[in-house]
Design an enzyme around this catalytic site. Structure first.
Site, short mmCIF file in Angstrom:
data_model
loop_
_atom_site.label_atom_id
_atom_site.label_comp_id
_atom_site.label_asym_id
_atom_site.label_seq_id
_atom_site.Cartn_x
_atom_site.Cartn_y
_atom_site.Cartn_z
N GLU A 3 46.72 70.38 30.45
CA GLU A 3 47.15 69.01 30.42
C GLU A 3 46.06 68.37 29.67
O GLU A 3 46.31 67.81 28.68
CB GLU A 3 47.14 68.66 31.84
CG GLU A 3 47.43 67.37 32.42
CD GLU A 3 47.51 66.11 31.85
OE1 GLU A 3 48.38 65.56 32.26
OE2 GLU A 3 46.83 65.64 31.06
N LEU A 153 39.76 66.99 31.11
CA LEU A 153 40.85 66.42 31.89
C LEU A 153 40.88 64.92 31.61
O LEU A 153 39.84 64.31 31.35
CB LEU A 153 40.64 66.66 33.38
CG LEU A 153 40.60 68.12 33.85
CD1 LEU A 153 40.23 68.18 35.33
CD2 LEU A 153 41.92 68.81 33.62
N ASP A 154 42.05 64.34 31.69
CA ASP A 154 42.14 62.90 31.53
C ASP A 154 41.29 62.20 32.58
O ASP A 154 41.04 62.75 33.67
CB ASP A 154 43.59 62.43 31.68
CG ASP A 154 44.49 62.94 30.58
OD1 ASP A 154 43.98 63.18 29.48
OD2 ASP A 154 45.70 63.08 30.83
N LYS A 155 40.87 60.99 32.28
CA LYS A 155 40.01 60.22 33.18
C LYS A 155 40.56 60.18 34.60
O LYS A 155 39.84 60.42 35.57
CB LYS A 155 39.84 58.80 32.65
CG LYS A 155 39.03 57.89 33.57
CD LYS A 155 38.95 56.47 33.03
CE LYS A 155 38.20 55.56 34.00
NZ LYS A 155 38.12 54.17 33.50
#
EC number: 5.4.99.-
Length: 333
Positions: A3, A153-155
């Site tokens: 992701e 990974l996204d915040k």
């Protein structure tokens, strides 16, 4: 990213220590025949197209070792090197930041990243990132590209992330990422009830009109996601998700594509959905859940030094556990 794990992996060239540390990408069949500047945008989404074009003009981009022009076409197998030093933070300050380190040895560090922590400095986040904390914890990481961070990974996505601690480990982890030999499983709560698991095979690329978003588009890059139902609720489903590719926002985009967006997703989730007949505690839990309910639960790969398979798991954080408990209570009311 994974992701949040991107197909582009950042690799330093080791042949000449007087050379800058380049970011590297290898052109695949999907981008073969594209203009160089178009390929750069796909490979290096951290940088604007205008910035990338200016670097090409100033000779900071090489294709197969040679400088090139923005309009030049690239072909499958071409090796692109980008000297992006001007765009990087010139000096990342080591900061004492509490890190949940799941494992570490002389070759790698596995971190359980909390939601809200940015992985590395960028515009708007010059400090207080995972990279700042890693440099404090392991100062030797300053010698590696992006302090050894090979994926992110996204915040607002929590969970497991691996960091290389040596050039040898960095090179090997890059190879594993490119070969899709890193096992990644996520836990996510989505809107709607899924009866059974499934497989999503839908290409992902930049949204045609909203450039800050990704979308399923015919011209996108191949992306495959498997999901399995772990628990069903009246209007939600807890899923186990496995990635077979690592496009930016892949899980979030794919789940929205099948009309089961991730709960709390501010970008792809659409308007807040309050199920008919939901209890007041559930309504409040959904209103107050302000991030995507997505957690990188499991991470496994062949150790870059020993070659033995290693694997870690990280329990879902309290906010997701509390949301699940409220969903269960509502379902049993």
């Amino acid at each position: 990213m994974d992701e949040s794990i991107t197909d582009l992996t950042l690799e330093a060239t080791e042949s000449d220590q007087s050379e800058p540390d380049y970011l590297q990408a290898v052109v695949d069949l999907e981008l073969s025949g594209s203009r160089l500047d178009q390929a750069l945008v796909a490979f290096f989404p951290d940088y604007s197209r205008s910035r990338l074009q200016s670097w090409v003009k100033s000779g900071r981009v090489r294709v197969n070792g040679e400088t090139a022009r923005n309009k030049d076409k690239v072909k499958s197998g071409d090796v692109i090197l980008l000297d992006a030093e001007e765009e990087k933070v010139t000096y990342v300050v080591a900061e004492e930041i509490a890190l949940d380190i799941v494992f570490e040895d002389e070759h790698l560090i596995v971190v359980n990243k909390p939601a809200g922590l940015v992985v590395h400095p960028a515009a708007g986040n010059p400090a207080g990132t995972l990279q700042n904390g890693l440099l404090y914890h392991a100062p030797e990481l300053e010698k590696l590209p992006r302090a050894g961070i090979v994926h992110r990974l996204d915040k607002e996505t929590s969970g497991l992330l691996v960091v290389a601690r040596s050039l040898k480990a960095h090179k090997r982890l890059v190879e594993l990422l490119q070969a899709r030999d890193i096992h990644r499983e996520y836990r996510t709560v989505v809107n709607g009830v899924l009866i059974t698991g499934g497989h999503i095979d839908a290409p992902i690329g930049r949204h045609p009109t909203q450039r800050v978003k990704m979308a399923v588009v015919p011209s996108g890059k191949e992306a495959q996601t498997d999901y399995r139902v772990l628990e069903k609720f009246p209007a939600h489903t807890l899923l186990q998700v496995k990635l077979h590719s690592g496009r930016t926002h892949q899980i979030r985009v794919h789940m929205a594509h099948i009309r089961h967006p991730v709960v709390g997703d501010p970008v792809y989730g659409g308007r807040l959905r309050l199920p008919a007949g939901a209890s007041e505690p559930l309504k409040e839990a959904l209103r107050s859940f302000k991030r995507q309910a997505l957690h990188a639960f499991k991470l496994g790969f062949d150790h870059p030094d020993t070659g033995e398979y290693v694997e870690w798991q990280a329990e879902m954080p309290d906010d997701m556990l509390n949301l699940l408990e409220t969903l269960r209570e509502d379902a049993n009311a």
